[in-house]
Scaffold this motif. Sequence first.
Motif, PDB file in Angstrom:
ATOM      1  N   GLY A   1       0.835  -1.197   0.000  1.00  0.00           N
ATOM      2  CA  GLY A   1       0.000   0.000   0.000  1.00  0.00           C
ATOM      3  C   GLY A   1       0.865   1.240   0.000  1.00  0.00           C
ATOM      4  N   GLU A   2       0.219   2.401   0.016  1.00  0.00           N
ATOM      5  CA  GLU A   2       0.960   3.664  -0.027  1.00  0.00           C
ATOM      6  C   GLU A   2       1.345   4.109   1.369  1.00  0.00           C
ATOM      7  OE1 GLU A   2       0.633   8.188  -1.912  1.00  0.00           O
ATOM      8  OE2 GLU A   2      -1.114   6.861  -1.928  1.00  0.00           O
ATOM      9  N   LEU A   3       2.586   4.534   1.526  1.00  0.00           N
ATOM     10  CA  LEU A   3       3.040   5.066   2.809  1.00  0.00           C
ATOM     11  C   LEU A   3       2.481   6.469   2.988  1.00  0.00           C
ATOM     12  CD1 LEU A   3       6.499   4.758   4.441  1.00  0.00           C
ATOM     13  CD2 LEU A   3       5.451   7.016   4.258  1.00  0.00           C
TER      14      LEU A   3
ATOM     15  N   ALA B   1      -2.435  19.834  -3.231  1.00  0.00           N
ATOM     16  CA  ALA B   1      -3.674  19.074  -3.031  1.00  0.00           C
ATOM     17  C   ALA B   1      -3.505  17.605  -3.410  1.00  0.00           C
ATOM     18  CB  ALA B   1      -4.799  19.705  -3.859  1.00  0.00           C
ATOM     19  N   GLU B   2      -2.569  17.312  -4.307  1.00  0.00           N
ATOM     20  CA  GLU B   2      -2.341  15.926  -4.707  1.00  0.00           C
ATOM     21  C   GLU B   2      -1.639  15.119  -3.625  1.00  0.00           C
ATOM     22  OE1 GLU B   2      -0.087  16.032  -8.277  1.00  0.00           O
ATOM     23  OE2 GLU B   2      -1.696  16.880  -9.506  1.00  0.00           O
ATOM     24  N   ARG B   3      -0.745  15.774  -2.868  1.00  0.00           N
ATOM     25  CA  ARG B   3       0.084  15.043  -1.917  1.00  0.00           C
ATOM     26  C   ARG B   3      -0.315  15.276  -0.453  1.00  0.00           C
ATOM     27  NH1 ARG B   3       5.110  13.622  -4.102  1.00  0.00           N
ATOM     28  NH2 ARG B   3       5.543  12.606  -2.116  1.00  0.00           N
ATOM     29  N   TYR B   4      -0.809  16.449  -0.142  1.00  0.00           N
ATOM     30  CA  TYR B   4      -1.211  16.779   1.235  1.00  0.00           C
ATOM     31  C   TYR B   4      -2.727  16.712   1.297  1.00  0.00           C
ATOM     32  CZ  TYR B   4       3.560  18.559   1.901  1.00  0.00           C
ATOM     33  OH  TYR B   4       4.923  18.689   1.988  1.00  0.00           O
ATOM     34  N   LYS B   5      -3.246  15.660   1.930  1.00  0.00           N
ATOM     35  CA  LYS B   5      -4.692  15.417   1.902  1.00  0.00           C
ATOM     36  C   LYS B   5      -5.230  15.157   3.307  1.00  0.00           C
ATOM     37  CE  LYS B   5      -3.995  12.768  -2.385  1.00  0.00           C
ATOM     38  NZ  LYS B   5      -4.246  11.453  -3.037  1.00  0.00           N
TER      39      LYS B   5
ATOM     40  N   GLY C   1       3.376   8.538  -2.238  1.00  0.00           N
ATOM     41  CA  GLY C   1       3.528   7.977  -3.568  1.00  0.00           C
ATOM     42  C   GLY C   1       4.438   6.759  -3.583  1.00  0.00           C
ATOM     43  N   ASP C   2       4.944   6.349  -2.415  1.00  0.00           N
ATOM     44  CA  ASP C   2       5.811   5.173  -2.307  1.00  0.00           C
ATOM     45  C   ASP C   2       5.011   3.961  -1.856  1.00  0.00           C
ATOM     46  OD1 ASP C   2       7.953   6.687  -3.043  1.00  0.00           O
ATOM     47  OD2 ASP C   2       8.732   6.953  -1.013  1.00  0.00           O
ATOM     48  N   THR C   3       5.308   2.832  -2.448  1.00  0.00           N
ATOM     49  CA  THR C   3       4.637   1.579  -2.084  1.00  0.00           C
ATOM     50  C   THR C   3       5.484   0.824  -1.078  1.00  0.00           C
ATOM     51  OG1 THR C   3       3.618   1.430  -4.268  1.00  0.00           O
ATOM     52  CG2 THR C   3       3.679  -0.579  -2.954  1.00  0.00           C
ATOM     53  N   VAL C   4       4.866   0.438   0.033  1.00  0.00           N
ATOM     54  CA  VAL C   4       5.550  -0.303   1.094  1.00  0.00           C
ATOM     55  C   VAL C   4       4.630  -1.421   1.579  1.00  0.00           C
ATOM     56  CG1 VAL C   4       6.820   1.739   1.864  1.00  0.00           C
ATOM     57  CG2 VAL C   4       4.648   1.182   2.940  1.00  0.00           C
ATOM     58  N   ARG C   5       5.175  -2.282   2.421  1.00  0.00           N
ATOM     59  CA  ARG C   5       4.357  -3.257   3.132  1.00  0.00           C
ATOM     60  C   ARG C   5       4.805  -3.268   4.587  1.00  0.00           C
ATOM     61  NH1 ARG C   5       6.947  -8.010   4.403  1.00  0.00           N
ATOM     62  NH2 ARG C   5       8.934  -8.392   3.338  1.00  0.00           N
TER      63      ARG C   5
ATOM     64  N   ARG D   1       5.632   4.472  -6.707  1.00  0.00           N
ATOM     65  CA  ARG D   1       4.513   4.053  -7.549  1.00  0.00           C
ATOM     66  C   ARG D   1       4.833   4.264  -9.025  1.00  0.00           C
ATOM     67  NH1 ARG D   1      -1.113   6.605  -5.935  1.00  0.00           N
ATOM     68  NH2 ARG D   1      -0.763   5.231  -4.158  1.00  0.00           N
ATOM     69  N   ASP D   2       5.511   5.359  -9.337  1.00  0.00           N
ATOM     70  CA  ASP D   2       5.845   5.654 -10.730  1.00  0.00           C
ATOM     71  C   ASP D   2       7.027   4.835 -11.227  1.00  0.00           C
ATOM     72  OD1 ASP D   2       3.808   7.489 -10.708  1.00  0.00           O
ATOM     73  OD2 ASP D   2       5.113   9.202 -10.307  1.00  0.00           O
ATOM     74  N   ASP D   3       7.832   4.281 -10.317  1.00  0.00           N
ATOM     75  CA  ASP D   3       9.037   3.547 -10.716  1.00  0.00           C
ATOM     76  C   ASP D   3       8.795   2.057 -10.902  1.00  0.00           C
ATOM     77  OD1 ASP D   3      10.523   5.832 -10.690  1.00  0.00           O
ATOM     78  OD2 ASP D   3      11.332   5.530  -8.679  1.00  0.00           O
TER      79      ASP D   3
END
Length: 543
Positions: free
Chosen positions: A360-362, A381-385, A408-412, A425-427
Amino acid sequence: MPTTLLHHLIRSSAVCTPEAVALRAGSISLNYHDLSDAVDTFAGGLVRLGFTRGGRVAVWLDKRFETVIACFGTAAAGGAFVPVNPVLKPAQVGHILRDSGACILVTSPERLKGLADTLATCPDLCHLVLTGMPGATSTAHPPATHGWDEILALAPETRGHRVIDADMVAILYTSGSTGLPKGVALSHRNMVAGARSVAHYLENRADDVLLAALPLSFDAGFSQLTTAFAVGARAVLLNYLLPRDVLKAIESERVTGLTAVPPLWIQLAQLTWPAEAGRHLRYFANTGGHMPRTTLDRLRSLLPSAKPYLMYGLTEAFRATYLPPEEIDHRPGSIGKAIPDTDVLVLREDGSECTPDEPGELVQRGALVGLGYWNDPEKTAERYKPLPPAAGGRAPGLMMPEIAVFSGDTVRRDQDGFLYFIGRRDDMIKTSGYRVSPTEIEEILHGTGLVGECAAFGLPHDTLGQSIAVAVTPATGYAAEPETLAAELLNKCYHHMPFYMIPAKIEIRQGMLPRSPNGKVDRARLFRELCKMDGGALGVRVE
């Protein structure tokens, strides 16, 4: 005294230990009393120039006393400092000056020579402050030019504007690897809470000597100052040319703590460390990307008494996680848990929390979350929600929702709560129906012992979606031809990777991979260059 504002970190240590060395550059030292006085005096000089509350001061210098005084003096004057990486070119400096709306630029006469055309495009710039200049050189046409000593002599008794801890104190510009640099706005509260948190888990103390080797325009670089000042320790300013210069500074200054990014650690691990350097180093910390396991193991063998700290953080929220040294052998590859005074969540796209081991997203919440992107409400608005109540946000009955930063980073997260970085996510590489982490490919390549640096990418492909390409440098001492290295790497990949992870293209580079201004591998530039490689089952290019 209370330390709620950034410049209070210096003032508080000046009260407690006025004669203790705060800064060292070359063979010159500055104690806390004199540093605090200089900060207050510079702040008074800015106010006498007409500097208003919330104004921005850009600082384009290498690491020197004036750089630190200008940044903290701007904070004491009630404004926000904008540290500009000294390696940037005039066009990039011009973008930052225009975007930030800086009204004052602090730089050197040598650097100013290359800015003649750039300054004409910066309408908000009213004053130049030049180091090494005894007095005013020109006030006839804006921007007016002032010598450093002139500013300090203007009004030593003048106080800065009144501010509170929620006010903006800095704008840190990202490296701009995916376009023009974005300015991250940080408050006094962000930076003071970050200093206390980092100093706490690194166990910093007054007798520490921290080497500031990273750029001060980089959040982790400036953190060497704030964490040192938070505990009354000494910060050593280093403008190094070669990795060996870092080792010399560690030895000569008896450094106890060093924080660096993976490309520098990879280079340092390939050098022979003086015994004296390892004797004093209490810890070494990695930030700005994944440190290869082979590099970590090499550093631990070279520095058996030093504690390794693996950290993860965002400029948008300063720091996020760290892995305690005692957990490194038990949880290889983990980025740890949330640092003190912050909370880290792993969320699905619908805002609900992921189960253990579910990617999921960190998302980070707490006092370290920044104010947003300067002059860019859309990206903010895209990153600070607002954080959904189901994920721990404030109850719906409260008027103001809590704002978190979505990385925007995927972690577990494992069953014990430790986090593992999967990729941006983009990489993430999408090939043959699989999602592949570049970090996993890079770790395997580092494990062969054949490469120094490496970076993996997904390139557009008509049938696979993306094909995998890697750029590598040979390991120190590797003397075979590039084609031989590529063939050896491919053979190792066949033995250690499933078929869908095997690179279709390999580029062998001599020296080192290109860097962003913050010292990280410039992945965007590499991607563009790899896209130009010839096709084929195995592309090999030497550069």
